[in-house]
Design an enzyme around this catalytic site. Sequence first.
Site, PDB file in Angstrom:
ATOM      1  N   CYS A  37       0.762  -0.943  -0.082  1.00  0.00           N
ATOM      2  CA  CYS A  37      -0.164  -0.054  -0.387  1.00  0.00           C
ATOM      3  C   CYS A  37       1.019   1.090  -0.042  1.00  0.00           C
ATOM      4  O   CYS A  37       2.017   0.863   0.111  1.00  0.00           O
ATOM      5  CB  CYS A  37      -0.535  -0.034   1.569  1.00  0.00           C
ATOM      6  SG  CYS A  37      -1.860   1.767   1.286  1.00  0.00           S
ATOM      7  N   THR A  39       0.793   3.512   2.154  1.00  0.00           N
ATOM      8  CA  THR A  39       0.746   3.742   3.140  1.00  0.00           C
ATOM      9  C   THR A  39       2.289   2.699   3.848  1.00  0.00           C
ATOM     10  O   THR A  39       2.936   3.962   4.756  1.00  0.00           O
ATOM     11  CB  THR A  39      -0.050   2.948   4.128  1.00  0.00           C
ATOM     12  OG1 THR A  39      -1.676   4.165   4.131  1.00  0.00           O
ATOM     13  CG2 THR A  39       0.270   3.388   5.603  1.00  0.00           C
ATOM     14  N   HIS A  42       4.663   5.476   2.970  1.00  0.00           N
ATOM     15  CA  HIS A  42       5.217   6.436   4.172  1.00  0.00           C
ATOM     16  C   HIS A  42       6.067   6.186   5.537  1.00  0.00           C
ATOM     17  O   HIS A  42       6.334   6.899   5.914  1.00  0.00           O
ATOM     18  CB  HIS A  42       3.546   7.181   3.883  1.00  0.00           C
ATOM     19  CG  HIS A  42       3.282   7.751   3.255  1.00  0.00           C
ATOM     20  ND1 HIS A  42       3.280   8.768   1.990  1.00  0.00           N
ATOM     21  CD2 HIS A  42       1.731   7.482   2.760  1.00  0.00           C
ATOM     22  CE1 HIS A  42       2.759   9.700   1.352  1.00  0.00           C
ATOM     23  NE2 HIS A  42       1.900   9.007   1.844  1.00  0.00           N
ATOM     24  N   GLU A  59      -2.685  -5.032   4.500  1.00  0.00           N
ATOM     25  CA  GLU A  59      -3.842  -5.807   3.650  1.00  0.00           C
ATOM     26  C   GLU A  59      -3.312  -6.999   3.427  1.00  0.00           C
ATOM     27  O   GLU A  59      -2.526  -6.714   2.057  1.00  0.00           O
ATOM     28  CB  GLU A  59      -4.345  -4.612   2.129  1.00  0.00           C
ATOM     29  CG  GLU A  59      -3.798  -3.040   2.706  1.00  0.00           C
ATOM     30  CD  GLU A  59      -3.804  -2.639   1.012  1.00  0.00           C
ATOM     31  OE1 GLU A  59      -3.746  -3.157   0.513  1.00  0.00           O
ATOM     32  OE2 GLU A  59      -3.635  -1.142   1.350  1.00  0.00           O
ATOM     33  N   CYS A  92     -14.538   6.035  20.760  1.00  0.00           N
ATOM     34  CA  CYS A  92     -14.971   4.439  21.100  1.00  0.00           C
ATOM     35  C   CYS A  92     -16.583   4.415  21.153  1.00  0.00           C
ATOM     36  O   CYS A  92     -17.447   4.497  20.744  1.00  0.00           O
ATOM     37  CB  CYS A  92     -14.325   3.668  21.091  1.00  0.00           C
ATOM     38  SG  CYS A  92     -12.441   2.826  20.141  1.00  0.00           S
ATOM     39  N   CYS A 100      -9.649   5.867  17.060  1.00  0.00           N
ATOM     40  CA  CYS A 100     -10.248   4.998  18.730  1.00  0.00           C
ATOM     41  C   CYS A 100      -9.039   6.173  19.563  1.00  0.00           C
ATOM     42  O   CYS A 100      -7.708   5.379  18.518  1.00  0.00           O
ATOM     43  CB  CYS A 100      -9.621   3.497  18.835  1.00  0.00           C
ATOM     44  SG  CYS A 100      -9.194   3.243  20.034  1.00  0.00           S
ATOM     45  N   ILE A 169      -7.337   2.528  -4.395  1.00  0.00           N
ATOM     46  CA  ILE A 169      -8.606   3.056  -3.799  1.00  0.00           C
ATOM     47  C   ILE A 169      -9.162   4.153  -5.064  1.00  0.00           C
ATOM     48  O   ILE A 169     -10.592   3.473  -4.970  1.00  0.00           O
ATOM     49  CB  ILE A 169      -7.718   4.650  -2.958  1.00  0.00           C
ATOM     50  CG1 ILE A 169      -7.479   3.560  -1.636  1.00  0.00           C
ATOM     51  CG2 ILE A 169      -9.512   5.158  -2.668  1.00  0.00           C
ATOM     52  CD1 ILE A 169      -7.702   2.862  -0.790  1.00  0.00           C
TER      53      ILE A 169
END
Length: 330
Positions: A37, A39, A42, A59, A92, A100, A169
């Site tokens: 991904c 991410t 990153h 993933e 939450c 969260c 995405i």
Amino acid sequence: MLATRLFDVGDIRTVEVPEPVPGPGDIVVKVESAGICGTDRHLFKGEFPSVAGTTLGHEFCGIVVDAGSSTLAPGTRVTCDPNTWCGSCFHCQKGRVNLCSNNLATGIGRDGGFAEFCAFPSHKAHVLPDDLDPLFGAFCEPLACTLHGMDIGQACTGERVLVIGGGVIGLLAVQLASLAGSDVMLMTRTESKQQLGCTLGARFVADSEEEVRRQWPEGADLVLECAGVSETVAMSPRLARAGGRVVILGVLPDGAKVSIEPFDMLFREIQMHFSFLNPFTHARAARMIAEGVIDVSPLISRRVSLQEAPDVIANAAAAGEVRAIVVPAT
């Protein structure tokens, strides 16, 4: 076993590590596939927080080899929802579990799926069919995140939806918007991704802001920014029609700044939203992929081994690449 771990910013290696020991409530899966991904890139660059020494990969899907105290049968194929909410913090308690304060994400805060085996909480496992192509299971998490963005954007029949970005995405968003009955335009500079977008439901394509304006002078009812680039985030409200909506799904580096024009957004009453993670959408994503509602097969660009994974993560995706999938058995 082999695992691809991020030891520090810019230091990612595939190394031999002990097989995971499941904690209370955990299961262990033999990983079949794990998507690389944006991410992960990153994380490699230090642009997204993570725990040093963690096996990356959020993933993924695999086959249960140790069911622990769960009711899952060994041999079951499952996809992992990587986000483990605490259930007791302020967010939450309000049902905003994706915010969260104590979220522990598999593949970021605890060892993930770029490994031969992975342990994670059994309640975060979603069953997939035995006959499903295991590579498809790696798309459940990105689809779950895209579904959250679509839930926020609320694409409607007959509306114009502009999807910016031809990555995973973006191409999932194209399909979801098309399923909602919207007229979809995909904006990406890559011709092969434009062509792919058309096969997946886009009726229009563009390679620039100017081209979008030429085709849709009044703008889009809904703009979905899926590229995670400062330039495209900045242009998103400009490409929304008066009274339109913008949802930012793309992830920019931590600290990145974007210029917008509040006066313009005020006078045209543009709604701008941000979509983070996958609250309560992973089960829906798993079901859509299991039933073939979403076509992920053309999104698979190549398979790579665990030994190849560090080099793939450390470098930008090749031109035209949509998703590289790590297959530990390779």
